[in-house]
Design an enzyme around this catalytic site. Structure first.
Site, PDB file in Angstrom:
ATOM      1  N   THR A  72       6.212  -6.290   9.729  1.00 40.22           N
ATOM      2  CA  THR A  72       6.872  -5.048  10.410  1.00 40.22           C
ATOM      3  C   THR A  72       5.811  -3.677  10.731  1.00 40.22           C
ATOM      4  O   THR A  72       4.781  -3.790  11.395  1.00 40.22           O
ATOM      5  CB  THR A  72       7.920  -4.311   9.799  1.00 40.22           C
ATOM      6  OG1 THR A  72       7.939  -4.043   8.558  1.00 40.22           O
ATOM      7  CG2 THR A  72       9.231  -5.529   9.761  1.00 40.22           C
ATOM      8  N   LYS A 108       5.394  -9.575   3.155  1.00 37.25           N
ATOM      9  CA  LYS A 108       5.499  -8.660   4.106  1.00 37.25           C
ATOM     10  C   LYS A 108       5.985  -7.267   3.340  1.00 37.25           C
ATOM     11  O   LYS A 108       6.830  -7.620   2.460  1.00 37.25           O
ATOM     12  CB  LYS A 108       6.138  -8.718   5.373  1.00 37.25           C
ATOM     13  CG  LYS A 108       7.574  -9.049   5.298  1.00 37.25           C
ATOM     14  CD  LYS A 108       8.428  -7.714   5.412  1.00 37.25           C
ATOM     15  CE  LYS A 108       8.221  -6.685   6.312  1.00 37.25           C
ATOM     16  NZ  LYS A 108       9.010  -5.481   6.029  1.00 37.25           N
ATOM     17  N   THR A 166      11.990  -3.288   0.960  1.00 32.30           N
ATOM     18  CA  THR A 166      11.953  -4.019   2.166  1.00 32.30           C
ATOM     19  C   THR A 166      10.731  -4.909   1.955  1.00 32.30           C
ATOM     20  O   THR A 166       9.719  -4.465   2.728  1.00 32.30           O
ATOM     21  CB  THR A 166      11.943  -3.433   3.245  1.00 32.30           C
ATOM     22  OG1 THR A 166      13.342  -3.023   3.739  1.00 32.30           O
ATOM     23  CG2 THR A 166      11.909  -4.464   4.467  1.00 32.30           C
ATOM     24  N   GLU A 211       2.970   2.066   3.738  1.00 28.74           N
ATOM     25  CA  GLU A 211       2.796   2.866   5.121  1.00 28.74           C
ATOM     26  C   GLU A 211       2.002   4.058   5.073  1.00 28.74           C
ATOM     27  O   GLU A 211       2.308   5.152   4.230  1.00 28.74           O
ATOM     28  CB  GLU A 211       4.334   3.171   5.488  1.00 28.74           C
ATOM     29  CG  GLU A 211       5.243   2.020   6.084  1.00 28.74           C
ATOM     30  CD  GLU A 211       6.701   2.309   6.514  1.00 28.74           C
ATOM     31  OE1 GLU A 211       7.121   1.351   6.912  1.00 28.74           O
ATOM     32  OE2 GLU A 211       7.134   3.344   5.953  1.00 28.74           O
TER      33      GLU A 211
END
Lengths: 407, 407
Positions: free
Chosen positions: B157, B183, B194, B280
């Protein structure tokens, strides 16, 4: 005894407004330019209550102030510095905190055992005592609004605004004033993160009763805010009640107890929300209300988890109605939930009803999210438990402020 | 049986490298441009083990995949999409997850009960099934490195890099290969945020034994990373072991059990660290090592708390040797600590020794902090407990990515 007058907000008042309090604040040289040394004094020894950080690592001034609160239950003055937390400073730090207590005692002619000490700022650097020694002598105590403002400014670190609030109520037909000043914007998490709160009142109340009320109220207010989940080494909330309003001694049996309790609670809630709103880099206050939880404890836990989620905080910053992150936070809060009974609103807009997504207008949501207060409501449908928590959005400025704090 | 050959890292290999596995990945149209649909197949039904998010809100595909893992212990194929998490999508979401399972079954001629489903992406939006229906027919399975890469890309993602790792070991003198693709970069927190991890091996092992090994190893690897403390609705790690290496069935009593276990652990650790490093907006991997804790459990708790502290993360981003934030996080971790026995190092530089600050060279620290891996060591001096955790710094880009994820 119940009259229409219960709790009245007073503007243009501050921490010196209850009878018998004086304050001072100045720049002594711990920081480069801003005020960094403050003093708060009552004419007479006051009943005192305090709550302190639950962090296992506690800063030196907490040791000193806890002695005052727990041993005698009386406090007459508080000396506060900002710019250095005097935390993780070993034995020298303890000596420095006691020296601050002595310096204030000497200046005021008050026994050191009646004087509290609080510090906030960088952790792990030794106190610069020279500027404090020189500064204490120069502090000019007074009872004007300006003196209260000097105090409120001198306790700030990365805060962008002062945090003051004042209310009055009637007890035995006499006006009792409760006022608070607070600081805090980063390292804020329940259980008292780098947050200082000082509340003065002229109410007449014993310290044990005051302590019980403060502890309960702290759970509903100061412990219901979060900025970044970091719990500090220095958090302290102190209430000094000097009795000069001359009401009958307050206990929960007093007919006006509710007036006093509600007033203290609203002062604490105002300060807590002001801290959340001024979270480092924040542009918005986020309020999360939970109803229908299994218990109040679980309701508060869910509210705190949602308002503390970095993903919820960044979504609110970005005006993104990403309720998936809200429900995910509800799910990992550890509280009992039934996914098929969860209903979520952002402002007045329904996002999820009984676990099913509800179509919504992006335009309406952007309008709701662009306000400077965003309310998220979560209904669990399980029981009667409720919870409220406050926080702020997570922004570029939070990163900037904290990537360079020591420099 | 112990030989020098124990665990060997294989480069230029990936998830199709163990015997009997094929993969595919393509753009079907859930995302605008990037690959978003992937398939992984074994020639024969494989023993399967899985660990799943502990979030009370679980995405629809988890219901489907848990049935496969828990009911039969066998899995032969996995269909994965990125771009939509199929979470909080109510009854339609469950139907969509089952349809994905059926679509793969039809394409492969395999019973649906042998097919797992995983999804990752936005929460709370209904799946677009049309592109998936059309896409499944077009997926071209194969055993080349490129096919493995297509798979690894199609599960991403906000990740900036693929996460692949492959090792081999010897069992009964036969080469056994274990390879993984993962991922994950936001919403990463122990207990499986996630994060998707898929591990293939040609080892011969029963599913119960594999499950026990995976559960233990997950605590030391995938559950030891954190990016932002948010636990997702979709986290899944699956290991498929198809037995084509033809070793004697592995159990903890097998003389080469240690080879297998260590290889599986290093695969999981590589993937976990790759996820943390690619957090991130991250610019650095942070590793926190704790020794001298009261227990391993407390050691891991402290390591996780330090690596998850937003204030520590921003300080590392800003190359600021702010060890005060490290010790504050140790203090609020909830583990037993004695402030006077805490020793902290950043890289090899001593910052605090037995609770007392140690003078350090800012220049040396800036050099240490500017590296792309920063190690923080905490010694508690209380017992034999140890813990390791991995995370990343908190940057402007984290805020940017998450303030605009849905748009």
């Amino acid at each position: 005894m119940n009259t229409l007058y219960e709790v009245r907000k007073l503007s243009s008042k501050n921490i010196v407004s209850p009878k018998g309090f004086a304050a001072a604040g100045m720049h002594c040289g711990i920081k480069h330019k801003k005020k960094d040394l403050a003093l708060l004094v009552s004419e007479v020894p006051a009943s005192v209550a305090g709550v302190f950080t639950t962090n296992a690592i506690q800063a030196a001034p907490l040791k000193v102030t806890k002695e005052v609160v727990y041993r005698t239950g009386k406090m007459q003055a508080l000396i506060v510095n900002s710019g250095n937390a005097n935390a993780c400073t070993g034995k020298q730090g303890i000596a420095d905190a006691y020296e601050m207590q002595s310096l204030a005692a000497l200046k005021l002619g008050i026994d050191p055992s009646l004087i509290g000490v609080a510090s906030t700022g960088v952790i792990g650097e030794m106190m610069k005592m020279e500027p404090i020694r020189a500064g204490v002598g120069k502090l000019e105590l007074g009872k004007t609004l300006e003196h209260g403002i000097d105090f409120a400014q001198a306790i700030l670190t990365t805060d962008t605004v002062m945090k003051n609030t004042t209310y009055s109520t009637l007890i035995d037909g006499k006006e009792v004033v409760i006022s608070g000043s607070a600081k805090g914007s980063g390292m804020i998490e329940p259980n008292m993160a780098t947050m200082l709160g000082f509340i003065t009142t002229d109410a007449n109340i014993e310290s044990e009763v005051l302590q019980a009320a403060l502890s309960e109220i702290t759970d509903l207010t100061f412990n219901a805010i979060t900025v970044d989940g970091d719990t500090s080494t220095n958090d302290t909330v102190i209430v000094m009640a000097n009795g000069l309003a001359e009401n009958e001694t307050l206990t929960p049996e007093h007919p006006d107890w509710h007036n006093f309790y509600s007033t203290l609670q609203v002062v604490a809630e105002d300060l807590a929300k002001a801290i959340a709103r001024d979270g480092e880099g924040a542009t918005k206050l986020i309020e999360v209300e939970v109803v229908g939880a299994f218990s109040d404890e679980e309701g508060r836990k869910i509210a705190k988890t949602v308002v503390g989620s970095p993903l919820v905080k960044t979504a609110v910053f970005g005006n993104d109605a990403n309720w998936g992150r809200i429900i995910a936070a509800v799910g990992y809060s550890g509280a009992s939930v039934d996914p098929e009974k969860i209903t979520i609103k952002i402002g007045n807009a329904l996002m999820v009803e009984n676990g099913e997504p509800v179509p919504f207008s992006e335009e309406e949501l952007i309008k709701i999210l662009k306000a400077n207060e965003v309310k998220i409501s979560v209904s669990l449908g399980l029981g009667e438990g409720q919870g409220l928590a406050w926080g702020c959005d997570l922004t570029y400025d939070y990163v900037q402020i904290n990537a360079s704090y020591r420099s």
